[in-house]
Design a protein around this motif. Sequence first.
Motif, PDB file in Angstrom:
ATOM      1  N   ALA A  22     -26.300  39.538   9.946  1.00  0.00           N
ATOM      2  CA  ALA A  22     -25.932  39.943   8.582  1.00  0.00           C
ATOM      3  C   ALA A  22     -25.651  38.725   7.712  1.00  0.00           C
ATOM      4  O   ALA A  22     -24.963  38.826   6.704  1.00  0.00           O
ATOM      5  CB  ALA A  22     -24.714  40.855   8.610  1.00  0.00           C
ATOM      6  N   GLY A  23     -26.192  37.592   8.096  1.00  0.00           N
ATOM      7  CA  GLY A  23     -25.945  36.367   7.335  1.00  0.00           C
ATOM      8  C   GLY A  23     -26.829  36.291   6.112  1.00  0.00           C
ATOM      9  O   GLY A  23     -27.743  37.114   5.942  1.00  0.00           O
ATOM     10  N   PRO A  24     -26.581  35.306   5.247  1.00  0.00           N
ATOM     11  CA  PRO A  24     -25.504  34.329   5.350  1.00  0.00           C
ATOM     12  C   PRO A  24     -24.128  34.968   5.114  1.00  0.00           C
ATOM     13  O   PRO A  24     -24.024  36.028   4.507  1.00  0.00           O
ATOM     14  CB  PRO A  24     -25.840  33.311   4.264  1.00  0.00           C
ATOM     15  CG  PRO A  24     -26.603  34.086   3.251  1.00  0.00           C
ATOM     16  CD  PRO A  24     -27.386  35.104   4.029  1.00  0.00           C
ATOM     17  N   VAL A  25     -23.079  34.285   5.598  1.00  0.00           N
ATOM     18  CA  VAL A  25     -21.725  34.820   5.547  1.00  0.00           C
ATOM     19  C   VAL A  25     -20.887  34.047   4.538  1.00  0.00           C
ATOM     20  O   VAL A  25     -21.272  32.966   4.081  1.00  0.00           O
ATOM     21  CB  VAL A  25     -21.048  34.726   6.931  1.00  0.00           C
ATOM     22  CG1 VAL A  25     -21.843  35.499   7.970  1.00  0.00           C
ATOM     23  CG2 VAL A  25     -20.862  33.265   7.362  1.00  0.00           C
TER      24      VAL A  25
ATOM     25  N   VAL B 283     -24.147  29.902   5.319  1.00  0.00           N
ATOM     26  CA  VAL B 283     -22.890  30.180   4.627  1.00  0.00           C
ATOM     27  C   VAL B 283     -23.105  30.177   3.118  1.00  0.00           C
ATOM     28  O   VAL B 283     -23.669  29.225   2.569  1.00  0.00           O
ATOM     29  CB  VAL B 283     -21.802  29.146   5.000  1.00  0.00           C
ATOM     30  CG1 VAL B 283     -20.466  29.506   4.348  1.00  0.00           C
ATOM     31  CG2 VAL B 283     -21.635  29.064   6.519  1.00  0.00           C
ATOM     32  N   VAL B 284     -22.643  31.229   2.462  1.00  0.00           N
ATOM     33  CA  VAL B 284     -22.711  31.311   0.998  1.00  0.00           C
ATOM     34  C   VAL B 284     -21.580  30.496   0.383  1.00  0.00           C
ATOM     35  O   VAL B 284     -21.806  29.630  -0.467  1.00  0.00           O
ATOM     36  CB  VAL B 284     -22.615  32.776   0.530  1.00  0.00           C
ATOM     37  CG1 VAL B 284     -22.637  32.854  -0.994  1.00  0.00           C
ATOM     38  CG2 VAL B 284     -23.726  33.610   1.125  1.00  0.00           C
TER      39      VAL B 284
ATOM     40  N   GLU C  10     -24.146  13.965   1.685  1.00  0.00           N
ATOM     41  CA  GLU C  10     -25.473  14.250   1.139  1.00  0.00           C
ATOM     42  C   GLU C  10     -25.995  15.592   1.645  1.00  0.00           C
ATOM     43  O   GLU C  10     -26.551  16.384   0.871  1.00  0.00           O
ATOM     44  CB  GLU C  10     -26.435  13.118   1.493  1.00  0.00           C
ATOM     45  CG  GLU C  10     -26.106  11.791   0.809  1.00  0.00           C
ATOM     46  CD  GLU C  10     -27.125  10.717   1.110  1.00  0.00           C
ATOM     47  OE1 GLU C  10     -28.072  10.989   1.890  1.00  0.00           O
ATOM     48  OE2 GLU C  10     -26.981   9.599   0.579  1.00  0.00           O
ATOM     49  N   ALA C  11     -25.809  15.849   2.941  1.00  0.00           N
ATOM     50  CA  ALA C  11     -26.271  17.127   3.489  1.00  0.00           C
ATOM     51  C   ALA C  11     -25.482  18.284   2.907  1.00  0.00           C
ATOM     52  O   ALA C  11     -26.042  19.346   2.600  1.00  0.00           O
ATOM     53  CB  ALA C  11     -26.148  17.111   5.011  1.00  0.00           C
TER      54      ALA C  11
ATOM     55  N   PRO D 209     -27.161  24.970  -0.103  1.00  0.00           N
ATOM     56  CA  PRO D 209     -26.868  25.958  -1.155  1.00  0.00           C
ATOM     57  C   PRO D 209     -25.440  26.483  -1.100  1.00  0.00           C
ATOM     58  O   PRO D 209     -25.021  27.236  -1.979  1.00  0.00           O
ATOM     59  CB  PRO D 209     -27.876  27.074  -0.876  1.00  0.00           C
ATOM     60  CG  PRO D 209     -28.149  26.978   0.593  1.00  0.00           C
ATOM     61  CD  PRO D 209     -28.070  25.517   0.926  1.00  0.00           C
ATOM     62  N   THR D 210     -24.689  26.087  -0.094  1.00  0.00           N
ATOM     63  CA  THR D 210     -23.325  26.580   0.117  1.00  0.00           C
ATOM     64  C   THR D 210     -22.360  26.013  -0.922  1.00  0.00           C
ATOM     65  O   THR D 210     -22.384  24.829  -1.230  1.00  0.00           O
ATOM     66  CB  THR D 210     -22.832  26.174   1.512  1.00  0.00           C
ATOM     67  OG1 THR D 210     -23.779  26.595   2.493  1.00  0.00           O
ATOM     68  CG2 THR D 210     -21.462  26.766   1.811  1.00  0.00           C
TER      69      THR D 210
END
Length: 286
Positions: A94-97, A120-121, A218-219, A224-225
């Motif tokens: 059910a991700g992203p969480v 992860v959102v 940088e990462a 998008p998190t």
Amino acid sequence: MTMTTHTLETAGAALAYDVHGPLPPADGRPPLFMIGQPMTAGGFGALRSYFPDRTVITYDPRGLGRSTRSDGRVDQSPSVQADDVHAVIEAVGAGPVEMFASSGGAVTALALVAAHPGDVVTLVAHEPPLIPALPDAEAAERARAGVRDVYEAKGAGAGMAAFIAMTSWQGEFTDEYFARPAPDPAAFGMSVEDDGSRDDPLLSDHAWAISSHRPDPEALAAAPTRVVIAVGEETGEVYTARTARATARVLGQEATPFPSHHLGFLDGVGRPDAFATRLREVLNVE
């Protein structure tokens, strides 16, 4: 709220995790994953209770609580734990969480976002104890080693007293800190007896890889998190407050204040109701 418990077999571990609520979530929001280190799922009972409308996931890190390990190791690595959390997210399907991560769990979460940016959102990383971010990192490493040395020499009571003394020290670790005698466990209501065990993840050097972790700015920036570094309003200038603020600066932000202190979401210790309200506010920011 219904709860189902699962065991996920991964490389070198059997991970126990719990799903509180329906899948897919009834409210259409991502599941809210709560992780800690060395805290297990049981530590999130109070905080979770303030999110009856959300599907919440909790788990026990490998080698802790209900999660066993078969890799022959006793150390705790943020990269290994990040892969474990990634595996749980994939298993849940059910991700992203959304994620609330506490202490060493916040370190794991930062490693997770860097390695698996689609998982992860929003991440709320609460007081990650990252020594390399501190201006007095060398002294902090020395203070950490001092706790381990007391534990190795005198056992759990003495080690925990030394840990409390370290983590309650206000400001940088100065000569004044190192000149103090080792605290008496009895002063903290702890036993002076030595049971012979030396495997406590807080007091041994088994989790040093977590507090020595260096996040990849940088990462994290490329992911998008949305990453929020949180700090307790009452934590003052102790170790975990300073590491939180320093980590936030490394990531180009200011730490976001939360009610109470490092354990502010625990019932009977902190203010879980106010903490949950603040967490909900932060998660709901678009």
